[in-house]
Write an enzyme that holds these catalytic residues in place. Structure first.
Site, short mmCIF file in Angstrom:
data_model
loop_
_atom_site.label_atom_id
_atom_site.label_comp_id
_atom_site.label_asym_id
_atom_site.label_seq_id
_atom_site.Cartn_x
_atom_site.Cartn_y
_atom_site.Cartn_z
N TRP A 1 -13.46 -6.98 11.40
CA TRP A 1 -12.14 -7.88 11.13
C TRP A 1 -11.66 -8.20 12.70
CZ3 TRP A 1 -8.65 -8.19 6.80
CH2 TRP A 1 -9.45 -7.92 5.71
N ASP B 1 0.07 -12.78 5.64
CA ASP B 1 0.26 -12.00 4.27
C ASP B 1 1.72 -12.05 3.83
OD1 ASP B 1 -0.55 -9.96 2.52
OD2 ASP B 1 0.26 -8.51 3.70
N HIS C 1 -9.61 -12.65 -6.61
CA HIS C 1 -10.41 -12.03 -7.39
C HIS C 1 -10.09 -12.06 -8.78
CE1 HIS C 1 -7.17 -9.30 -8.31
NE2 HIS C 1 -6.80 -9.27 -6.87
N ASP D 1 -4.93 0.38 3.17
CA ASP D 1 -4.10 -0.82 2.74
C ASP D 1 -2.88 -1.16 3.15
OD1 ASP D 1 -6.72 -1.59 1.50
OD2 ASP D 1 -6.02 -0.41 -0.44
N LYS E 1 -13.97 -5.06 3.48
CA LYS E 1 -12.51 -4.29 3.82
C LYS E 1 -13.51 -2.98 4.31
CE LYS E 1 -8.91 -2.12 4.04
NZ LYS E 1 -7.72 -2.39 4.88
N ASP F 1 -6.96 -13.48 1.19
CA ASP F 1 -5.57 -13.61 0.69
C ASP F 1 -4.90 -14.83 0.89
OD1 ASP F 1 -6.14 -11.43 -0.60
OD2 ASP F 1 -4.67 -9.92 0.73
N ASN G 1 -9.93 -5.48 -2.30
CA ASN G 1 -9.69 -5.04 -3.64
C ASN G 1 -10.93 -4.21 -4.30
OD1 ASN G 1 -8.53 -5.45 -6.77
ND2 ASN G 1 -7.16 -6.26 -5.22
#
EC number: 3.2.1.-
Length: 332
Positions: free
Chosen positions: A79, A119, A197, A305, A299, A159, A234
């Site tokens: 990331w 986010d 998702h 998270d 992830k 996201d 997720n």
């Protein structure tokens, strides 16, 4: 004496072989065309991951060390955030990853995660303003061009699209992402935008969002993205994600998908923030078909998270979670 058909055939075959040999020589000189990801794709397992760092810090022989060692050896996307890899150093970070990838005969896979109002103010809030974001992504794109021999994969802003209807900023997100794609695109770079998702947006709504970015990013030119990515950060079961990816892709024109299976081993209990009882999923590069290019660990398992269900801040290493996620694959 007239030339026989047999002689003509032999001459034709000889000429064809010569042409093939010339073409092969040219390919060897200029390098083969970059291959899209597929089953068997291997991405770099970086020595600079948080799992690798945790393995050196944990007590020798402890469950925390065993879990961290296992996770540090698994190929996992890296990331990139402006907080951790600002514009003046992100190129060096990518160059280091490229060197590791070459040593491992692997490819780079990076997550670009720094767009404005990231986010929507949630656990992973942050990011850059518009101009700074384009400068940052341009630096990433330049570095990826230098690392073209590793045929990089880019997961662009997880996201960002699936969350946009809830945040009320769909048009803004489409503009930001399409501009970022232009700065990141390259002949050997494979870009995947957010695809949510299977337990989030309906396939038709998700496809419309992806299509808006796809159209905006290419204008009158060539397509800049390979497709979309599902299940990032997720826990949805892989079979559900494969079916969802096919449904979404069937509403689009030739786009492909990648699925995050880093924490999909036990499926979802309906929670998205540090849910208990989860497991690591299928190793990267083990699935693939005509729509789903492959699966990757995106992830990093073991990273929190967010400040929920007892976890630390988003992105921080959480030893207890690492142990729980690997309980079926790491011996006591």
């Amino acid at each position: 004496m007239p030339t026989s058909r047999r002689t003509i055939t032999i001459l034709a075959i000889t000429g064809a072989v010569a042409v093939i040999a010339v073409v092969a020589a040219v390919v060897l000189l200029v390098g083969q065309a970059p291959e899209p990801p597929g089953r068997g794709t291997k991405i770099v397992a970086s020595d600079l991951s948080k799992a690798a760092d945790a393995a050196t810090r944990a007590a020798d022989g402890s469950p925390e060390q065993a879990a961290a060692k296992y996770l540090s050896a698994q190929p996992t996307a890296v990331w990139l955030t402006p907080e951790g890899d600002p514009t003046d150093v992100v190129g060096e970070r990518i160059a280091g990853l490229a060197a590791e990838a070459r040593d491992q005969s692997a490819r780079i896979a990076v997550v670009v995660y720094g767009l404005p109002e990231r986010d929507c103010g949630g656990h992973s809030a942050g990011g850059l303003d518009g101009d700074a974001y384009l400068e940052w992504t341009r630096a990433i794109g330049d570095a990826l061009h230098e690392a073209a021999d590793t045929s990089p994969l880019v997961i662009l802003e997880p996201d960002s699209l699936a969350l946009a209807p809830e945040c009320g900023n769909v048009d803004e997100r489409v503009e930001q992402l399409s501009a970022a794609i232009e700065t990141l695109a390259g002949d050997s770079t494979w870009i995947y935008v957010d695809g949510g998702h299977s337990n989030w947006l309906a396939p038709a709504e998700m496809a419309d969002l992806i299509d808006s970015v796809d159209r905006a990013s290419r204008g009158d030119g060539e397509r800049g993205i390979r497709g979309f990515v599902t299940n990032v950060s997720n826990f949805q079961a892989t079979d559900d994600e494969v079916a969802y990816a096919h449904d979404v892709a069937g509403r689009l024109d030739g786009l492909h998908a990648i699925i995050d299976t880093g924490r999909s081993g036990a499926g979802s209990n309906g929670e998205w923030c540090n849910p208990p009882g989860r497991l690591v999923g299928e190793p990267g590069g083990t699935i693939g078909d005509d729509v789903v290019d492959t699966n990757l660990w995106i992830k990093p398992p073991g990273e929190s998270d967010g400040d929920c269900n007892g976890g630390p801040a988003a992105g921080q290493w959480w030893p207890e979670a690492a142990v729980e996620l690997t309980r079926d694959v790491v011996a006591d």
